[in-house]
Design an enzyme around this catalytic site. Structure first.
Site, PDB file in Angstrom:
ATOM      1  N   GLY A 213      67.239  34.625  23.948  1.00 46.32           N
ATOM      2  CA  GLY A 213      66.350  35.364  24.822  1.00 46.32           C
ATOM      3  C   GLY A 213      64.954  34.814  24.703  1.00 46.32           C
ATOM      4  O   GLY A 213      64.693  33.936  23.888  1.00 46.32           O
ATOM      5  N   GLU A 436      38.495  38.887  46.220  1.00 41.17           N
ATOM      6  CA  GLU A 436      39.394  39.865  45.580  1.00 41.17           C
ATOM      7  C   GLU A 436      39.674  41.029  46.513  1.00 41.17           C
ATOM      8  O   GLU A 436      40.787  41.546  46.566  1.00 41.17           O
ATOM      9  CB  GLU A 436      38.804  40.374  44.263  1.00 41.17           C
ATOM     10  CG  GLU A 436      38.555  39.297  43.212  1.00 41.17           C
ATOM     11  CD  GLU A 436      39.774  38.438  42.944  1.00 41.17           C
ATOM     12  OE1 GLU A 436      40.905  38.895  43.168  1.00 41.17           O
ATOM     13  OE2 GLU A 436      39.579  37.273  42.532  1.00 41.17           O
ATOM     14  N   ASP A 511      45.687  30.469  44.159  1.00 39.93           N
ATOM     15  CA  ASP A 511      46.416  31.268  45.143  1.00 39.93           C
ATOM     16  C   ASP A 511      47.318  30.375  45.970  1.00 39.93           C
ATOM     17  O   ASP A 511      48.469  30.686  46.242  1.00 39.93           O
ATOM     18  CB  ASP A 511      45.450  31.954  46.116  1.00 39.93           C
ATOM     19  CG  ASP A 511      44.595  32.994  45.437  1.00 39.93           C
ATOM     20  OD1 ASP A 511      44.968  33.411  44.322  1.00 39.93           O
ATOM     21  OD2 ASP A 511      43.572  33.383  46.012  1.00 39.93           O
TER      22      ASP A 511
HETATM   23 ZN   LIG Z   1      42.729  34.802  44.740  1.00 38.87          ZN
END
Ligand SMILES: [Zn+2]
Ligand SMILES: Nc1ncnc2c1ncn2[C@@H]1O[C@H](COP(=O)(O)OP(=O)(O)OP(=O)(O)O)[C@@H](O)[C@H]1O
Length: 866
Positions: A213, A436, A511
């Site tokens: 694991g 954000e 992102d």
């Molecule tokens: Zn971002």
């Protein structure tokens, strides 16, 4: 400690030796009783015939006299003169002849004597041996200080030193949230305690147990607990201890290990990180693996040779069961393989309780909430959270661990310490806040994604800020719509920058990376593009020596590669448009949130609910292509007993039944059930959680082995992997929403708006069901609650879509293509607790501005097998 070090220094020994030598030689000095006199005095006495005995000592150049009449000897250096009749005097070597002549002319009454001292044989030997000894001593010392232990001299010999004996006091109750593993191990413990019972039945107890694991899930802890419960000695050795420079050493170490174990049975031998020796034979780059293979062969032979009736049980642990040699795993060797997965919600709560026991918690410290927030954390992470909170409390000089200390320490464990001192310009702060806020708003307005838990523009670790979505449940499957929603969420930040500032910044790089990873996985792995079909593109090479993705090989044509890129780009473009549209529609909300962010830096869910009061979840506006020709059926899936009961308004579970029917149904390991059943029972009853993984039985294809990934790639969220088989509740959900989404896309009609219900999942209908259908797929358990996801994280899971950082799937469960899951029930295999805290970090700002977030973890690779 220090004193020991000092004693090893040979210089000390040399000094001591000399001191002792001086002492002894002065004691044995043969001039005792004689007084040293000036040479002139001694010669005078000889001339005056006042000597009754004369000895000439040739080697020492000394004249020794015993006088008839005592004389006064002047004291040396101002000492009192003494009167004595025994004196000696030195003379120069050149004067030997003269002294001899003088004595011959004036002998004592008894004559005179000459003594020539001869070194004894022993002394001569010593003179040669001492320097030799010193050199040897120096050599030893150097070797010692190099290797830590006396490696060179003991190679191939008994490894008593490496094999640490211990009598642990750990018990099963110290291990929380790993009930399945405990149940399996209970049998082992029982065998060690009452071997006869098993022998009478002719049962063979497994010789070896393999615990596998993700790191930090308590494998070592479990093994110790078995020993502690059974009251037998516990020997630990690490796989890498076998690996040695010298050929053949590893093999002989294995032999010694078993030799020692036999002498000490009953006992448990724990081999940690067995993959160091147990790797596939014949694997790896170049040659030169003979040594490792020999070691492995020896291990195989020894395991065949010993008999567990002797009471020796081998427990091994690894994070990578998939690279182990199949021979090691066949029956008769490590034939019992126990997955130790990252804990689920109840498990996390239990672990937090275990570790906070004995620590003063303030009344506002909410362990339940903490357990909910820490999706994807391993036991070790949770222990660390509690410890960090305690340290923080001590630093603040408080006496009780408060909720905010716990909150802060979770953030620290995930993202590193906050960089409070970093100064950012007003403009940059504004960009970060818009970025954000863009993420948060995109998530807020999209269906199929969890509500945002918190948004912050406080830089932490290497990130410039983040928006965080936390799943309400532990999820194992992710639907297409959920993945799409994540794409939109990821593009939210970038879209905000473009929309507001007319220009993107470098802050969105992670992102973008994240989104690309998701989109690519959707196309190449999960068969979620109608154009390319349900085909897996690209093959992963099994051996991890080159690093995970270096081993990836395209197995498709250039045209297909082109199409893949196209599809990936299309997905991301659509998500981008979607995000842009959301932000454009709710520009007021975006501005309002940005304002508050700049002011307060961190906003919680409550604040968001206030600011986003006007924002409603909306259906997707862009057409994501879906199923090609295959139209999904309109017929809904069957309903479970629980759903029917809930519809009828009856309580669940029905009074008088077991508290947690799902769990008992799934659990096939009935023998010792409930040895540690604390948290679970209560839990299943209380939320939809059990429903969420009601399925998953019995398939073991296509699991994501992506657990191991980035310990520090904090960003990445989770990696729930939709496995091949879908649980009963899963399939229709996917189809349904997918189909509807397509229709919405085709007709372009916006549905009648669904009543906003932000706070929580239960009950809200995914907006992708456009025509106001009331059908609610999973009951409380699964409605639009998507898995977690790190908005910008890149846990480098090559395939796992959400940045694998903390995902826990143990999915590597059955690495050896054992299709029927012999010893394990399907559930544990299919278990892929794909949820994890989703930290989308954006590197807005930090050094260089590129903000790559977080060192991504090494893996997260998908390893489908079977
Ligand atoms: Zn971002
Ligand atoms: N299920 C659990 N219950 C309580 N504590 C746990 C649990 N899992 C992990 N911990 C805590 O985490 C620590 C580390 O766990 P352990 O060393 O057993 O992990 P591991 O699985 O052996 O990790 P690795 O694979 O890296 O060796 C334990 O000492 C314990 O404090």
């Amino acid at each position: 400690m220090d004193r020991k070090r000092l004693l090893r220094n040979p210089l000390i020994w040399i000094v001591v030796f000399f001191l002792v030598y001086l002492g002894i030689s002065s004691l044995l000095s043969d001039t005792r009783g004689y007084t040293e006199a000036p040479t002139s005095l001694a010669l005078q006495q000889v001339e005056a015939r006042n000597a009754s005995e004369i000895t000439i000592e040739d080697k020492e150049q000394r004249l020794r006299l015993t006088l008839t009449n005592p004389v006064q000897v002047p004291g040396v250096e101002g000492a009192q003169p003494t009167t004595t009749n025994q004196i000696y005097a030195q003379y120069p070597a050149a004067a030997t002849d003269q002294v001899f002549a003088l004595v011959r002319d004036n002998p004592a009454p008894s004559g005179f004597d000459t003594r020539v001292t001869q070194d004894s044989f022993l002394t001569q030997m010593l003179i040669y041996l001492i320097p030799l000894g010193l050199v040897l001593l120096l050599l030893f010392w150097m070797m010692n200080s190099q290797g830590g232990g006396n490696r060179v001299l003991s190679f191939g010999k008994s490894k008593a030193k490496q094999l640490n004996k211990d009598m642990p006091k750990t018990t099963f109750s110290d291990v929380a949230g790993a009930n399945e593993a405990v149940e399996e191990l209970y049998e082992i413990k029982d065998f060690l305690q009452n071997p006869t019972r098993y022998q009478q039945l002719g049962a063979k107890i497994p010789k070896g147990v393999l615990l596998y694991g993700p790191p930090g899930t308590g494998k070592t802890l479990l093994a110790r607990a078995v020993a502690g419960e059974a009251g037998v000695p516990f020997y630990t050795i690490s796989g890498s201890d076998f690996v040695e420079m010298f050929v053949g050493v590893g093999a002989s170490r294995v032999r010694d290990l078993f030799e020692q174990a036999k002498q000490n049975s009953p006992c448990i031998v724990f081999v940690d990180e067995i993959d160091a020796v147990g790797r596939h034979r014949g694997a790896g780059m170049g040659g030169g693996h003979d040594e490792r293979e020999q070691t492995l062969n020896q291990l195989l032979v020894e395991m065949d040779g010993f008999d567990s009736r002797g009471g020796i049980i081998l427990i091994a642990a690894t994070n990578r069961p998939d690279i182990l040699d199949p021979a090691l795993l066949r029956p008769g060797r490590f034939d019992r393989q126990i997955p130790v997965a990252a804990p689920d919600l109840a498990g996390r709560r239990a672990i937090l309780q275990v570790h906070s026991a004995g620590k003063p918690l303030a009344p506002d410290a909410d362990l339940d909430g903490l357990a909910k927030r820490t999706v994807g954390f391993s036991g070790a992470d949770l222990a660390n959270v509690i410890n960090e909170a305690a340290l923080l409390t001590a630093r603040l000089g408080q006496t009780q661990i408060t909720g905010s200390a716990l909150e802060e320490s979770v953030d620290r464990v995930i993202g590193g310490p906050a960089r409070k001192s970093r100064i950012i310009s007003e403009q940059e702060k504004k960009v970060a806040a818009y970025h954000e806020a863009g993420h948060a708003l995109a998530a807020w307005a999209m269906p199929d994604i969890e509500p945002v838990y918190k948004v912050t523009i406080l830089p932490r670790g290497r990130t410039g800020g983040h928006a965080l979505v936390v799943p309400e449940d532990d999820k194992e499957l992710m639907t297409r719509s959920e993945m799409l929603a994540r794409l939109v969420f990821a593009m939210g930040g970038r879209s905000a920058e473009e929309l507001v500032f007319h220009e993107p910044t470098t802050g969105a790089s992670s992102d973008i990376e994240q989104a690309t990873k998701i989109a690519r996985a959707m196309v190449t792995e999960y068969g979620m593009s109608a154009k390319l079909g349900a085909v897996k593109y690209g093959q992963e090479q099994g051996e991890p020596f080159l690093g995970r993705s270096a081993g990836r090989q395209p197995d498709y044509s250039l045209e297909v590669a082109h199409e893949i890129d196209e599809e990936v780009r299309k997905l991301i473009e659509a998500a981008h448009t979607e995000a842009w549209d959301i932000l454009n529609t709710h520009r007021d909300a975006l501005d309002a949130l940005t304002g508050e962010l700049i002011e307060h830096e961190t906003l919680q869910r409550r604040d968001l609910e206030r600011v986003f009061a006007s924002v409603t979840k909306r259906p997707r506006i862009t057409a994501f292509n879906d199923f090609g020709e295959r139209l999904p059926s309109d017929r809904p899936p069957i309903k479970t007993r629980r759903e029917l009961a809930t519809e009828r308004g009856e309580p669940w579970p029905p009074p008088g039944e077991a508290a947690d029917p799902e769990r008992t149904e799934r659990t096939t390991v009935g023998s010792v059930a409930g040895s540690n059943g604390n948290g679970h029972v209560a839990h299943g009853a209380e939320s939809g959680y059990a429903g969420a993984h009601a399925g998953g039985n019995g398939h073991n294809a296509g699991y994501d082995a992506g657990y191991g990934s980035g310990q520090q790639g904090h960003d990445g969220g989770s990696s729930p992997t939709p496995p091949a088989g879908m649980p009963a509740t899963g399939i229709p959900d996917v189809y349904r929403t997918g189909a509807n989404g397509r229709r919405a896309g085709e007709s372009g009609d916006k549905p009648s708006s669904v009543a906003p219900n932000y706070g929580a999942p239960p009950g809200w209908t995914p907006a992708t069901v456009p025509h106001g259908t009331t059908w609610n797929p999973g009951g409380a358990g699964r409605s639009g609650n998507a898995g977690p996801y790190g908005e910008s994280g890149h846990g480098d899971g090559a395939t796992s879509p959400y940045g694998t950082s903390r995902s826990t799937g143990d999915a590597a469960a059955n690495p050896y293509g054992d299709p029927d899951g012999r010893t394990r029930e399907g559930r544990s295999e299919g278990r892929h607790t794909g949820t994890s805290p989703s930290w989308g970090h954006d590197g807005t700002g930090s050094d260089g501005g590129t903000g790559s977030s977080g060192a991504s973890g090494p893996e997260g690779r998908d390893t489908p097998r079977g």
